[in-house]
Design an enzyme around this catalytic site. Structure first.
Site, mmCIF file in Angstrom:
data_model
loop_
_atom_site.group_PDB
_atom_site.id
_atom_site.type_symbol
_atom_site.label_atom_id
_atom_site.label_comp_id
_atom_site.label_asym_id
_atom_site.label_seq_id
_atom_site.Cartn_x
_atom_site.Cartn_y
_atom_site.Cartn_z
ATOM 1 N N ARG A 35 -26.930 44.014 -81.962
ATOM 2 C CA ARG A 35 -26.373 42.924 -81.140
ATOM 3 C C ARG A 35 -25.492 42.014 -81.995
ATOM 4 N NH1 ARG A 35 -23.708 40.892 -78.857
ATOM 5 N NH2 ARG A 35 -23.792 39.388 -77.177
ATOM 6 N N ASP A 74 -33.002 51.818 -86.833
ATOM 7 C CA ASP A 74 -32.313 52.208 -85.606
ATOM 8 C C ASP A 74 -33.160 53.282 -84.910
ATOM 9 O OD1 ASP A 74 -30.631 52.879 -83.591
ATOM 10 O OD2 ASP A 74 -29.008 53.630 -84.850
ATOM 11 N N THR A 145 -34.497 47.079 -65.346
ATOM 12 C CA THR A 145 -33.612 46.162 -64.623
ATOM 13 C C THR A 145 -33.737 46.331 -63.106
ATOM 14 O OG1 THR A 145 -31.296 45.558 -64.246
ATOM 15 C CG2 THR A 145 -31.698 47.831 -64.868
ATOM 16 N N SER A 187 -23.554 50.498 -62.942
ATOM 17 C CA SER A 187 -22.763 50.592 -64.181
ATOM 18 C C SER A 187 -23.416 51.658 -65.054
ATOM 19 C CB SER A 187 -22.766 49.250 -64.935
ATOM 20 O OG SER A 187 -24.049 49.032 -65.517
ATOM 21 N N TYR A 189 -24.542 51.157 -68.007
ATOM 22 C CA TYR A 189 -25.765 50.540 -68.542
ATOM 23 C C TYR A 189 -26.918 50.698 -67.553
ATOM 24 C CZ TYR A 189 -29.209 46.877 -68.457
ATOM 25 O OH TYR A 189 -30.398 46.212 -68.313
ATOM 26 N N HIS A 190 -26.670 50.342 -66.279
ATOM 27 C CA HIS A 190 -27.753 50.443 -65.298
ATOM 28 C C HIS A 190 -28.194 51.900 -65.131
ATOM 29 C CE1 HIS A 190 -26.174 46.393 -64.048
ATOM 30 N NE2 HIS A 190 -27.466 46.167 -63.918
ATOM 31 N N LYS A 193 -30.960 52.977 -67.406
ATOM 32 C CA LYS A 193 -32.299 52.516 -67.016
ATOM 33 C C LYS A 193 -32.892 53.425 -65.936
ATOM 34 C CE LYS A 193 -32.338 48.785 -69.590
ATOM 35 N NZ LYS A 193 -33.342 48.499 -70.596
ATOM 36 N N GLN A 216 -36.293 43.852 -64.338
ATOM 37 C CA GLN A 216 -35.991 42.428 -64.460
ATOM 38 C C GLN A 216 -34.671 42.040 -63.803
ATOM 39 O OE1 GLN A 216 -36.997 39.555 -67.836
ATOM 40 N NE2 GLN A 216 -35.100 40.499 -68.466
ATOM 41 N N VAL A 262 -15.746 32.791 -60.179
ATOM 42 C CA VAL A 262 -16.483 33.567 -59.179
ATOM 43 C C VAL A 262 -15.691 34.841 -58.888
ATOM 44 C CG1 VAL A 262 -17.243 33.594 -56.777
ATOM 45 C CG2 VAL A 262 -17.532 31.524 -58.162
ATOM 46 N N ARG A 330 -15.215 44.453 -61.301
ATOM 47 C CA ARG A 330 -16.306 45.419 -61.081
ATOM 48 C C ARG A 330 -16.129 46.159 -59.765
ATOM 49 N NH1 ARG A 330 -21.916 42.853 -63.295
ATOM 50 N NH2 ARG A 330 -21.017 41.545 -64.911
ATOM 51 N N GLU A 332 -18.155 46.822 -57.071
ATOM 52 C CA GLU A 332 -19.434 46.432 -56.463
ATOM 53 C C GLU A 332 -19.175 45.919 -55.055
ATOM 54 O OE1 GLU A 332 -21.114 43.256 -58.902
ATOM 55 O OE2 GLU A 332 -19.341 42.014 -58.658
HETATM 56 N N1 USQ Z 1 -20.089 37.432 -61.873
HETATM 57 C C1 USQ Z 1 -19.176 36.502 -61.401
HETATM 58 N N2 USQ Z 1 -18.514 35.743 -62.310
HETATM 59 C C2 USQ Z 1 -18.724 35.854 -63.651
HETATM 60 C C3 USQ Z 1 -19.665 36.793 -64.131
HETATM 61 C C4 USQ Z 1 -20.326 37.575 -63.198
HETATM 62 O O1 USQ Z 1 -18.958 36.361 -60.204
HETATM 63 O O2 USQ Z 1 -18.074 35.119 -64.415
HETATM 64 C C5 USQ Z 1 -20.827 38.274 -60.908
HETATM 65 C C6 USQ Z 1 -20.730 39.767 -61.170
HETATM 66 O O3 USQ Z 1 -19.572 40.326 -60.576
HETATM 67 C C7 USQ Z 1 -22.035 40.266 -60.559
HETATM 68 C C8 USQ Z 1 -23.004 39.099 -60.780
HETATM 69 O O4 USQ Z 1 -22.204 37.965 -61.060
HETATM 70 O O5 USQ Z 1 -21.887 40.444 -59.199
HETATM 71 C C9 USQ Z 1 -24.002 39.305 -61.898
HETATM 72 O O6 USQ Z 1 -23.334 39.570 -63.114
HETATM 73 P P1 USQ Z 1 -24.068 39.321 -64.519
HETATM 74 O O7 USQ Z 1 -23.070 39.592 -65.594
HETATM 75 O O8 USQ Z 1 -24.746 38.008 -64.526
HETATM 76 O O9 USQ Z 1 -25.264 40.406 -64.488
HETATM 77 P P2 USQ Z 1 -25.302 41.996 -64.685
HETATM 78 O O10 USQ Z 1 -24.028 42.528 -65.181
HETATM 79 O O11 USQ Z 1 -25.835 42.573 -63.425
HETATM 80 O O12 USQ Z 1 -26.366 42.241 -65.822
HETATM 81 C C10 USQ Z 1 -27.365 41.289 -66.210
HETATM 82 C C11 USQ Z 1 -27.854 41.640 -67.618
HETATM 83 C C12 USQ Z 1 -28.557 42.984 -67.592
HETATM 84 C C13 USQ Z 1 -29.676 42.952 -66.571
HETATM 85 C C14 USQ Z 1 -29.132 42.600 -65.196
HETATM 86 C C15 USQ Z 1 -30.233 42.381 -64.186
HETATM 87 O O13 USQ Z 1 -26.775 41.657 -68.537
HETATM 88 O O14 USQ Z 1 -29.096 43.271 -68.877
HETATM 89 O O15 USQ Z 1 -30.300 44.227 -66.501
HETATM 90 O O16 USQ Z 1 -28.442 41.333 -65.304
HETATM 91 S S1 USQ Z 1 -29.723 42.834 -62.585
HETATM 92 O O17 USQ Z 1 -28.401 42.298 -62.306
HETATM 93 O O18 USQ Z 1 -30.701 42.315 -61.654
HETATM 94 O O19 USQ Z 1 -29.673 44.278 -62.560
#
Ligand code: USQ
Length: 420
Positions: A35, A74, A145, A187, A189-190, A193, A216, A262, A330, A332
């Site tokens: 990281r 690692d 996640t 993604s 990443y997802h 998982k 989470q 947003v 994204r 989405e």
């Molecule tokens: N988003 C915005 N504006 C921004 C950043 C993000 O509108 O400036 C939106 C994104 O498009 C998305 C949402 O906010 O719709 C969430 O984005 P995020 O970057 O907060 O979260 P995400 O990429 O989903 O990933 C984060 C963590 C990841 C964890 C996940 C949980 O980085 O490790 O697994 O949240 S979850 O989303 O419930 O799968």
């Protein structure tokens, strides 16, 4: 308990390590410092100035008299050493945070897609394989996640890992069975998982391994009781377009007067959890391990859901910062609802910390303290999910160069530099 914490240097791993050490567990952090290396690669740093691993452990000893052991390793590539460490320490449980956890980073380039899959899947599988190999019967607690489920609105709340379905057998009889909830990653990443889930199911069935998978939501906040004990224990805080998560980013943007970014209409609903609840959930999961032969225990580790634009409005009301509806890089859903069941942690005694202005103010205070360290040019989210989503083709030249010039993510190459 004696605990291995893989990825104990990261945003969730570090506060969890401190919390569990404070509870009296013997903690061994195993981390490859990847990281910190990615910070160097992306030319951005944690908003909070994090201390070197040695300094972190020293500060913890001075603050509490407790020792955290540290092994730089690692897990994805050093299998034999992992087996040796398991033999040497015989941990009661292994908590696995050792993953590349940012969705935007995982979608940035072909190299980073491959790195994310290789790193995350190899880490998970090496750990499971090594535990069998070393004959160590440790409970595995993995940070998964909510994103494995996808966020579509099926009209019913997302259950905790398993979906009860009715199937028709060959004899024509209908039977009710539990299956792993279908995956729908958003993604690369997802997607890793989702693969992890299959590996866990196999090792639980084949080797009787005791595994807990924590699905989470998005973590927000930064400090916990333990990280606040000494400035050298401070947790990392990401705000950049790759690693910053949405609410923490909005709070940073508000502190700068940078219009809140947003994506699209902000209609995406996501599950959230405060960092101090995250560490409590992990403690609860540790105390309630499945029995040998039991299926993988899956918890939804989220305490509330919010729509992104509602969060922006909340931050706007508290700070006056304007909102900017920007192009969404994204792929989405433009709008989605989301309901999540989280009964298991509540039943085990979790008393959730809810999003409120006081807590947001605490984060804002931290941000303001370190405001000078913010690099505004790293705020926009520029990692596009597909070419079609990259309408601006707007990678800043510095990032382009950094990615092209670094042929390999050698996580260990920066240790000396970082630890000094
Ligand atoms: N988003 C915005 N504006 C921004 C950043 C993000 O509108 O400036 C939106 C994104 O498009 C998305 C949402 O906010 O719709 C969430 O984005 P995020 O970057 O907060 O979260 P995400 O990429 O989903 O990933 C984060 C963590 C990841 C964890 C996940 C949980 O980085 O490790 O697994 O949240 S979850 O989303 O419930 O799968």
């Amino acid at each position: 308990m004696r605990l291995f914490i893989l990825g104990g240097d990261g945003f969730v791993g570090w506060p969890t390590s401190l919390h569990l050490s404070a509870q009296g567990h013997e903690v061994v952090i195993i981390d490859n410092l990847s990281r910190r290396h990615i910070d160097v690669e992306l030319k951005v740093e944690s908003l909070t100035p994090i201390a070197s691993p040695a300094e972190r452990c020293r500060a913890w000893r001075e603050a509490t008299g407790k020792t955290i052991h540290w092994e730089t390793l690692d897990v994805a590539s050093e299998y034999s050493r992992l087996v040796e460490l398991l033999h040497a320490w015989k941990p009661d449980a292994v908590i696995d945070f050792a993953q590349q956890r940012a969705a935007p980073y995982s979608m940035k380039t072909p190299r980073l897609k491959r790195y994310t899959v290789n790193n995350n899947v190899s880490t998970t599988h090496n750990l499971l394989c090594a535990l069998v190999d070393a004959e160590v019967d440790a409970h595995v607690v993995h940070l998964g996640t909510m994103g494995v489920y996808g966020y579509s609105d099926t009209g019913s709340a997302i259950p905790e890992g398993y979906l009860n379905v009715e199937v028709q057998g060959g004899d024509g009889q209908r039977r009710s069975v539990d299956i792993l909830h279908p995956t729908n990653p958003g993604s690369i990443y997802h997607a890793t998982k989702c693969i992890d889930q299959i590996l866990f199911a196999f090792y639980a069935k084949n080797d009787g391994m005791r595994i807990t998978d924590l699905h989470q939501g998005i973590v927000w906040g930064t400090q916990t009781r333990e990280t606040a004990l000494d400035p050298r224990l401070v947790n990392r805080f990401d705000y950049d377009g790759d690693y910053g998560t949405v609410l923490n980013r909005f709070l940073v943007q508000a502190a700068l007067g940078y219009p809140l970014t947003v994506h699209g209409t902000g209609g995406q609903t996501r599950a959230f959890i405060h960092i101090s609840d995250t560490v409590r959930c992990i403690e609860l999961a540790l105390r309630h391990a499945p029995r040998r032969g039991e299926r993988v225990k899956i918890f939804n580790q989220a305490t509330e859901t919010h729509r992104v634009r509602e969060l922006a409005h909340l931050v706007h009301r508290q700070t006056g910062c304007p909102i900017d509806y920007v192009h969404n890089p994204r792929n989405e859903a433009v709008e989605n609802d989301l309901a999540v069941i989280n009964e298991q942690f509540l039943a085990l005694g979790l008393n959730p910390v809810r999003l409120h202005e006081g807590l947001m103010q605490e984060v804002l205070d931290t941000v303001v303290r370190f405001k000078e360290r913010i690099r505004r040019e790293r705020i926009p989210c520029v990692s596009a999910w597909t070419r079609a989503h990259d309408t601006q083709l707007s990678l800043p030249p510095a990032i382009d160069d950094a990615l092209v010039k670094q042929p390999k993510l050698d996580a260990l190459s920066c240790i000396g530099e970082l630890a000094s």
